[in-house]
Design a protein around this motif. Structure first.
Motif, mmCIF file in Angstrom:
data_model
loop_
_atom_site.group_PDB
_atom_site.id
_atom_site.type_symbol
_atom_site.label_atom_id
_atom_site.label_comp_id
_atom_site.label_asym_id
_atom_site.label_seq_id
_atom_site.Cartn_x
_atom_site.Cartn_y
_atom_site.Cartn_z
ATOM 1 N N SER A 1 0.849 -1.204 0.000
ATOM 2 C CA SER A 1 0.000 0.000 0.000
ATOM 3 C C SER A 1 0.882 1.251 0.000
ATOM 4 O O SER A 1 2.040 1.190 0.415
ATOM 5 C CB SER A 1 -0.927 -0.010 1.212
ATOM 6 N N PRO A 2 0.353 2.397 -0.436
ATOM 7 C CA PRO A 2 1.198 3.613 -0.487
ATOM 8 C C PRO A 2 1.527 4.140 0.906
ATOM 9 O O PRO A 2 1.052 3.603 1.901
ATOM 10 C CB PRO A 2 0.323 4.613 -1.251
ATOM 11 N N LEU A 3 2.331 5.193 0.939
ATOM 12 C CA LEU A 3 2.666 5.809 2.230
ATOM 13 C C LEU A 3 1.394 6.322 2.899
ATOM 14 O O LEU A 3 0.422 6.678 2.218
ATOM 15 C CB LEU A 3 3.618 6.984 2.006
ATOM 16 N N THR A 4 1.422 6.379 4.226
ATOM 17 C CA THR A 4 0.243 6.853 4.968
ATOM 18 C C THR A 4 -0.059 8.306 4.606
ATOM 19 O O THR A 4 0.845 9.131 4.496
ATOM 20 C CB THR A 4 0.500 6.753 6.486
ATOM 21 N N HIS B 1 -4.714 1.219 5.381
ATOM 22 C CA HIS B 1 -3.828 0.616 4.372
ATOM 23 C C HIS B 1 -4.490 -0.594 3.715
ATOM 24 O O HIS B 1 -4.295 -0.832 2.524
ATOM 25 C CB HIS B 1 -2.487 0.227 5.008
ATOM 26 N N VAL B 2 -5.272 -1.342 4.499
ATOM 27 C CA VAL B 2 -5.997 -2.476 3.907
ATOM 28 C C VAL B 2 -6.979 -1.930 2.862
ATOM 29 O O VAL B 2 -7.058 -2.445 1.733
ATOM 30 C CB VAL B 2 -6.764 -3.268 5.005
ATOM 31 N N LEU B 3 -7.675 -0.861 3.219
ATOM 32 C CA LEU B 3 -8.635 -0.276 2.270
ATOM 33 C C LEU B 3 -7.931 0.216 1.003
ATOM 34 O O LEU B 3 -8.471 0.136 -0.097
ATOM 35 C CB LEU B 3 -9.394 0.874 2.942
ATOM 36 N N ALA B 4 -6.690 0.700 1.180
ATOM 37 C CA ALA B 4 -5.940 1.188 0.008
ATOM 38 C C ALA B 4 -5.550 0.050 -0.929
ATOM 39 O O ALA B 4 -5.201 0.287 -2.088
ATOM 40 C CB ALA B 4 -4.687 1.936 0.468
ATOM 41 N N ALA C 1 -14.054 -8.344 9.805
ATOM 42 C CA ALA C 1 -15.296 -7.789 10.345
ATOM 43 C C ALA C 1 -15.531 -6.343 9.915
ATOM 44 O O ALA C 1 -16.662 -5.967 9.591
ATOM 45 C CB ALA C 1 -15.279 -7.882 11.874
ATOM 46 N N VAL C 2 -14.473 -5.549 9.910
ATOM 47 C CA VAL C 2 -14.707 -4.115 9.661
ATOM 48 C C VAL C 2 -14.391 -3.678 8.229
ATOM 49 O O VAL C 2 -14.740 -2.561 7.834
ATOM 50 C CB VAL C 2 -13.933 -3.223 10.674
ATOM 51 N N VAL C 3 -13.697 -4.548 7.470
ATOM 52 C CA VAL C 3 -13.443 -4.216 6.057
ATOM 53 C C VAL C 3 -14.004 -5.359 5.204
ATOM 54 O O VAL C 3 -13.244 -6.160 4.629
ATOM 55 C CB VAL C 3 -11.937 -4.004 5.768
ATOM 56 N N PRO C 4 -15.332 -5.472 5.111
ATOM 57 C CA PRO C 4 -15.901 -6.612 4.386
ATOM 58 C C PRO C 4 -15.527 -6.635 2.909
ATOM 59 O O PRO C 4 -15.528 -7.698 2.288
ATOM 60 C CB PRO C 4 -17.418 -6.427 4.575
ATOM 61 N N GLU C 5 -15.163 -5.482 2.349
ATOM 62 C CA GLU C 5 -14.799 -5.444 0.926
ATOM 63 C C GLU C 5 -13.352 -5.838 0.685
ATOM 64 O O GLU C 5 -12.868 -5.817 -0.456
ATOM 65 C CB GLU C 5 -15.072 -4.056 0.337
#
Ligand code: SF4
Length: 359
Positions: free
Chosen positions: A33-36, A62-65, A100-104
């Motif tokens: 993932s990219p930098l924060t 970062h998971v979402l990214a 649980a919190v990032v179902p996608e």
């Protein structure tokens, strides 16, 4: 080719070269993932309750990214890597929390690491992980041996050459770990303001006026995911270097030095990260540093206990100045800079007095 996503957060700084080697040896492509950024942190924070610690919020961002950028995402549940020494509970539940919190999220590749269950269980867990790529156990074994060797080289680079994890990752993988890695085509306004902040320029100007050698050796202690994520810590290392200080970090010490400091301060370690806080803090308070800064995450239970041990030792020794900085997503950059400047000024004055007395 299967693409494996690795979030640039939490254990990334400790194990990324090893994980990368393992997956690449098994024929996968690794995507990081990219930098924060503020956007990454805000997205991660929006998925959990407010009192979740800052590094976990950043991790979820970062998971979402990585969503739609990889086929699998690698999130190990690391309970323990040394006998009777444990990670904080957040690491144990990381794969389940993410589901649980990032179902996608892309499907999660997890592995349960607990050295207390014995080597056999550890090998089984590694083989289970490798089976996603090959049924050949010899290939998995070869990949894990290559990964372990990479990890040893990585540690060696940091302790013998005094490199930070980012510099060592750069050296091993040849991939820049600095700002330039952020796609220059899409800088957010926050990133732009952040990087060109006036405070950084002020610090630099002041450093240029300072007498060389008086800004001191400053030790930073804390988790790697706090020390080396420049967005989270407001570019602390960069600011100290701009002010003319030599920055010392826990990775620059040998295991023996860290463990000897832990033995002196607390007897035996209980937390996995005791070395980088209590060990490094205890060592630098007694040798090598003119000042020690403890970086902790607001709301972190282990940090509050470990940092307090270092603070009490500093008060007992009364030799090396110690300051702790608690970081959260609302921590203002100006507040960090002000405290940093005051700390550096104090060290500068102390050193100048020592020089005058010696003349
Ligand atoms: S050790 Fe502290 S900062 Fe790190 S994940 Fe656990 S609670 Fe968060």
């Amino acid at each position: 080719m299967i693409r494996i996503g690795i979030p640039r957060a939490l254990l990334y700084y400790q194990y990324y070269p090893m994980w990368k080697t393992f997956f690449e040896e098994l024929g996968a492509e690794v995507v990081v993932s990219p930098l924060t950024t503020q956007a990454i942190l805000a997205k991660g924070s929006s998925r959990v309750v407010a009192d979740t610690c800052l590094p976990v919020k950043a991790f979820l961002g970062h998971v979402l990214a990585l969503v739609e950028r990889c086929d699998w995402i690698f999130i190990p549940a690391i309970r323990s890597v040394s006998k009777n020494i444990y990670n904080c509970s957040k690491f144990l539940g990381l794969p389940d929390m993410t589901r649980a919190v990032v179902p996608e999220s892309p499907p999660i590749l997890d592995i349960d690491i607990d050295i207390n269950k014995g080597k056999r269980k550890l090998y089984q867990a590694i083989y289970q992980l490798g089976r996603h790529f090959t049924w050949n156990p010899f290939k998995v074994r070869r990949a894990s041996l290559a990964a372990w060797q990479t990890y040893l080289n990585y540690r060696e680079l940091m302790s013998s050459q005094g490199l930070t994890p980012l510099q060592a990752i750069e050296r091993i993988s040849g991939t820049p770990e600095t700002e330039s890695e952020v796609p220059s085509s899409q800088p957010t306004s926050t990133q732009t303001n952040y990087r060109s902040s006036r405070s950084a320029e002020d610090t630099k100007r002041r450093a240029q006026k300072a007498e060389p050698g008086l800004s001191g050796n400053i030790a930073l202690i804390g988790h790697q995911y706090l020390l080396y994520d420049e967005y989270i810590n407001h570019r602390l290392i960069h600011r100290l270097e701009q002010a003319g200080s030599k920055v010392l970090t826990p990775e620059m010490l040998t295991t023996e030095e860290l463990q000897s400091a832990i033995a002196t301060l607390v007897g035996r370690a209980y937390w996995t990260y005791e070395e980088e806080v209590v060990g490094a803090g205890g060592h630098y308070l007694q040798s090598g540093a003119d000042g020690v800064i403890g970086i902790m995450a607001f709301g972190c239970g282990p940090d509050s206990l470990m940092m307090d041990t270092v603070r009490r030792q500093a008060a007992r020794l009364r030799a090396t100045p110690f300051m702790s900085l608690a970081l959260e997503e609302h921590t203002a950059e100006a507040g960090v800079v002000t405290r940093l400047e005051a700390f550096i000024d104090m060290i500068y004055r102390m050193k100048r007095r020592r020089v005058e007395v010696c003349v």
